[in-house]
Motif scaffolding. Structure first.
Motif, mmCIF file in Angstrom:
data_model
loop_
_atom_site.group_PDB
_atom_site.id
_atom_site.type_symbol
_atom_site.label_atom_id
_atom_site.label_comp_id
_atom_site.label_asym_id
_atom_site.label_seq_id
_atom_site.Cartn_x
_atom_site.Cartn_y
_atom_site.Cartn_z
ATOM 1 N N VAL A 129 9.865 18.276 -27.753
ATOM 2 C CA VAL A 129 9.692 18.765 -26.382
ATOM 3 C C VAL A 129 8.471 18.058 -25.804
ATOM 4 C CG1 VAL A 129 9.150 20.779 -24.957
ATOM 5 C CG2 VAL A 129 10.775 20.982 -26.853
ATOM 6 N N SER A 130 8.662 17.301 -24.723
ATOM 7 C CA SER A 130 7.615 16.389 -24.257
ATOM 8 C C SER A 130 7.006 16.747 -22.908
ATOM 9 C CB SER A 130 8.174 14.965 -24.168
ATOM 10 O OG SER A 130 9.227 14.906 -23.211
ATOM 11 N N ALA A 131 7.556 17.755 -22.218
ATOM 12 C CA ALA A 131 7.069 18.104 -20.876
ATOM 13 C C ALA A 131 6.578 19.543 -20.850
ATOM 14 C CB ALA A 131 8.170 17.908 -19.841
ATOM 15 N N PHE A 132 5.477 19.766 -20.147
ATOM 16 C CA PHE A 132 4.870 21.096 -20.041
ATOM 17 C C PHE A 132 4.712 21.457 -18.573
ATOM 18 C CE2 PHE A 132 1.430 24.228 -20.103
ATOM 19 C CZ PHE A 132 1.781 25.019 -21.186
ATOM 20 N N CYS A 133 4.781 22.748 -18.301
ATOM 21 C CA CYS A 133 4.590 23.253 -16.941
ATOM 22 C C CYS A 133 3.602 24.411 -17.007
ATOM 23 C CB CYS A 133 5.933 23.700 -16.377
ATOM 24 S SG CYS A 133 5.829 24.469 -14.761
ATOM 25 N N TYR A 134 2.456 24.280 -16.329
ATOM 26 C CA TYR A 134 1.418 25.308 -16.389
ATOM 27 C C TYR A 134 1.869 26.592 -15.682
ATOM 28 C CZ TYR A 134 -1.471 21.170 -17.327
ATOM 29 O OH TYR A 134 -1.982 20.003 -17.839
ATOM 30 N N PRO A 135 1.760 27.749 -16.330
ATOM 31 C CA PRO A 135 2.059 29.003 -15.629
ATOM 32 C C PRO A 135 1.175 29.148 -14.392
ATOM 33 C CG PRO A 135 1.897 29.382 -17.992
ATOM 34 C CD PRO A 135 1.426 27.973 -17.752
ATOM 35 N N TYR A 136 1.787 29.456 -13.270
ATOM 36 C CA TYR A 136 1.103 29.574 -11.976
ATOM 37 C C TYR A 136 0.446 28.265 -11.543
ATOM 38 C CZ TYR A 136 1.353 34.314 -13.868
ATOM 39 O OH TYR A 136 1.778 35.468 -14.469
ATOM 40 N N GLY A 137 0.698 27.187 -12.255
ATOM 41 C CA GLY A 137 0.069 25.913 -11.941
ATOM 42 C C GLY A 137 -1.391 25.841 -12.329
ATOM 43 N N ALA A 138 -1.893 26.836 -13.065
ATOM 44 C CA ALA A 138 -3.322 26.939 -13.367
ATOM 45 C C ALA A 138 -3.700 26.078 -14.569
ATOM 46 C CB ALA A 138 -3.699 28.393 -13.635
ATOM 47 N N CYS A 139 -4.653 25.179 -14.366
ATOM 48 C CA CYS A 139 -5.148 24.361 -15.471
ATOM 49 C C CYS A 139 -6.567 23.905 -15.166
ATOM 50 C CB CYS A 139 -4.246 23.152 -15.714
ATOM 51 S SG CYS A 139 -4.242 21.933 -14.377
ATOM 52 N N ASP A 140 -7.301 23.604 -16.216
ATOM 53 C CA ASP A 140 -8.623 23.004 -16.094
ATOM 54 C C ASP A 140 -8.732 21.937 -17.176
ATOM 55 O OD1 ASP A 140 -9.023 24.437 -18.457
ATOM 56 O OD2 ASP A 140 -10.224 25.999 -17.504
ATOM 57 N N VAL A 154 3.720 14.739 -20.418
ATOM 58 C CA VAL A 154 3.439 15.055 -19.016
ATOM 59 C C VAL A 154 3.284 16.561 -18.862
ATOM 60 C CG1 VAL A 154 4.613 13.047 -18.014
ATOM 61 C CG2 VAL A 154 5.919 15.128 -18.501
ATOM 62 N N ALA A 155 2.570 16.963 -17.802
ATOM 63 C CA ALA A 155 2.413 18.387 -17.501
ATOM 64 C C ALA A 155 2.331 18.561 -15.988
ATOM 65 C CB ALA A 155 1.167 18.955 -18.174
ATOM 66 N N PHE A 156 3.003 19.599 -15.487
ATOM 67 C CA PHE A 156 3.162 19.802 -14.048
ATOM 68 C C PHE A 156 2.394 21.023 -13.555
ATOM 69 C CE2 PHE A 156 6.748 17.324 -15.393
ATOM 70 C CZ PHE A 156 6.967 16.437 -14.350
ATOM 71 N N THR A 157 1.816 20.872 -12.363
ATOM 72 C CA THR A 157 1.174 21.968 -11.651
ATOM 73 C C THR A 157 2.136 22.454 -10.564
ATOM 74 O OG1 THR A 157 0.197 20.603 -9.901
ATOM 75 C CG2 THR A 157 -1.011 20.752 -11.985
ATOM 76 N N VAL A 158 1.637 23.313 -9.666
ATOM 77 C CA VAL A 158 2.377 23.618 -8.443
ATOM 78 C C VAL A 158 1.567 23.178 -7.232
ATOM 79 C CG1 VAL A 158 3.781 25.490 -9.370
ATOM 80 C CG2 VAL A 158 1.521 26.009 -8.438
ATOM 81 N N ASP A 159 0.612 22.259 -7.456
ATOM 82 C CA ASP A 159 -0.123 21.686 -6.335
ATOM 83 C C ASP A 159 0.837 20.855 -5.495
ATOM 84 O OD1 ASP A 159 -2.405 22.836 -7.312
ATOM 85 O OD2 ASP A 159 -3.097 21.029 -8.349
ATOM 86 N N LEU A 160 0.700 20.953 -4.187
ATOM 87 C CA LEU A 160 1.640 20.308 -3.283
ATOM 88 C C LEU A 160 1.413 18.805 -3.203
ATOM 89 C CD1 LEU A 160 1.459 22.928 -0.413
ATOM 90 C CD2 LEU A 160 3.444 22.476 -1.847
#
Length: 222
Positions: A129-140, A154-160
């Protein structure tokens, strides 16, 4: 989805997108990657016939706690559904283990949400499994480091916003499509001329956190 066909958009698989992002694969513009965040596989069922009718690739991000635990009919069904999605050619990504704000967790909790979740999904699917999606788009920076070291590409936010070749692969923007827009409105989303206002996106994030909290409390009481 018909708008994508009418505009001549290339719908990329996650593998094609990743190869383009790191410069290994040229891209025919315009291009999109379809991603769907959810909890359990049954939440994705309504979109599958639509994707199949257009022969579109897509990536689904389930929450792994709904796919682990004591054996039971519901668990077996969910795991089978996830395996069928993968066998049908769709990419399965990781949306953490219990869908918490990862920036607020201890290191031990963060590792469970990222590393253990990845392992659960890989055990079910029998593949990486190679792709991640941050819950609520929250990451630091700490969360992104853990995601990278866990082996995600790769990892995805919900930033526009859109994505350009060479962007940080662990801080990728998306265009959240909220509600059920008609073809005209969906086309405007794709054009990049329409950005959901910050207040609407904030409302959506707060609403998601409230609904998640209520769902987990209901399950705990059951």
């Amino acid at each position: 989805m018909s708008v994508l066909v009418e505009e001549g958009s290339s719908v990329l698989s996650m593998g094609q997108f990743t190869e383009w992002l790191d410069g290994r694969q040229p891209l025919r513009s315009p291009a999109v990657v379809l991603t769907f965040d959810g909890r359990a596989p049954e939440q994705f069922s309504s979109v599958i016939p639509v994707l199949q009718s257009f022969n579109f690739s897509a990536t689904f991000f389930p929450v792994s706690c709904y796919l682990s635990g004591e054996a039971g009919d519901e668990l077996v069904t969910r795991r089978n559904d996830l395996q069928e999605l993968s066998k049908s050619g769709y990419t399965i990504g990781c949306h953490s283990h219990t869908h918490q704000d990862l920036t607020k967790l201890s290191m031990a909790e963060l590792l469970r949400e990222v590393v253990a979740s990845k392992q659960i999904l890989e055990d079910i699917l029998g593949q990486r499994v190679s792709a991640f999606c941050y819950p609520y788009g929250a990451c630091d920076a700490r969360v992104r480091r853990v995601v990278r070291e866990a082996g995600f590409d790769v990892a995805f936010t919900v930033d526009l916003g859109g994505v350009s070749s060479g962007d940080d692969p662990y801080q990728l923007k998306r265009v959240p499509v909220l509600g059920e827009p008609g073809p005209g409105e969906f086309g405007v989303y794709l054009s990049g001329r329409f950005l959901v206002s910050g207040s609407i996106l904030l409302y959506w994030k707060v609403r998601e956190r409230f609904l998640d909290r209520r769902a987990f409390l209901a399950e705990a009481e059951a």
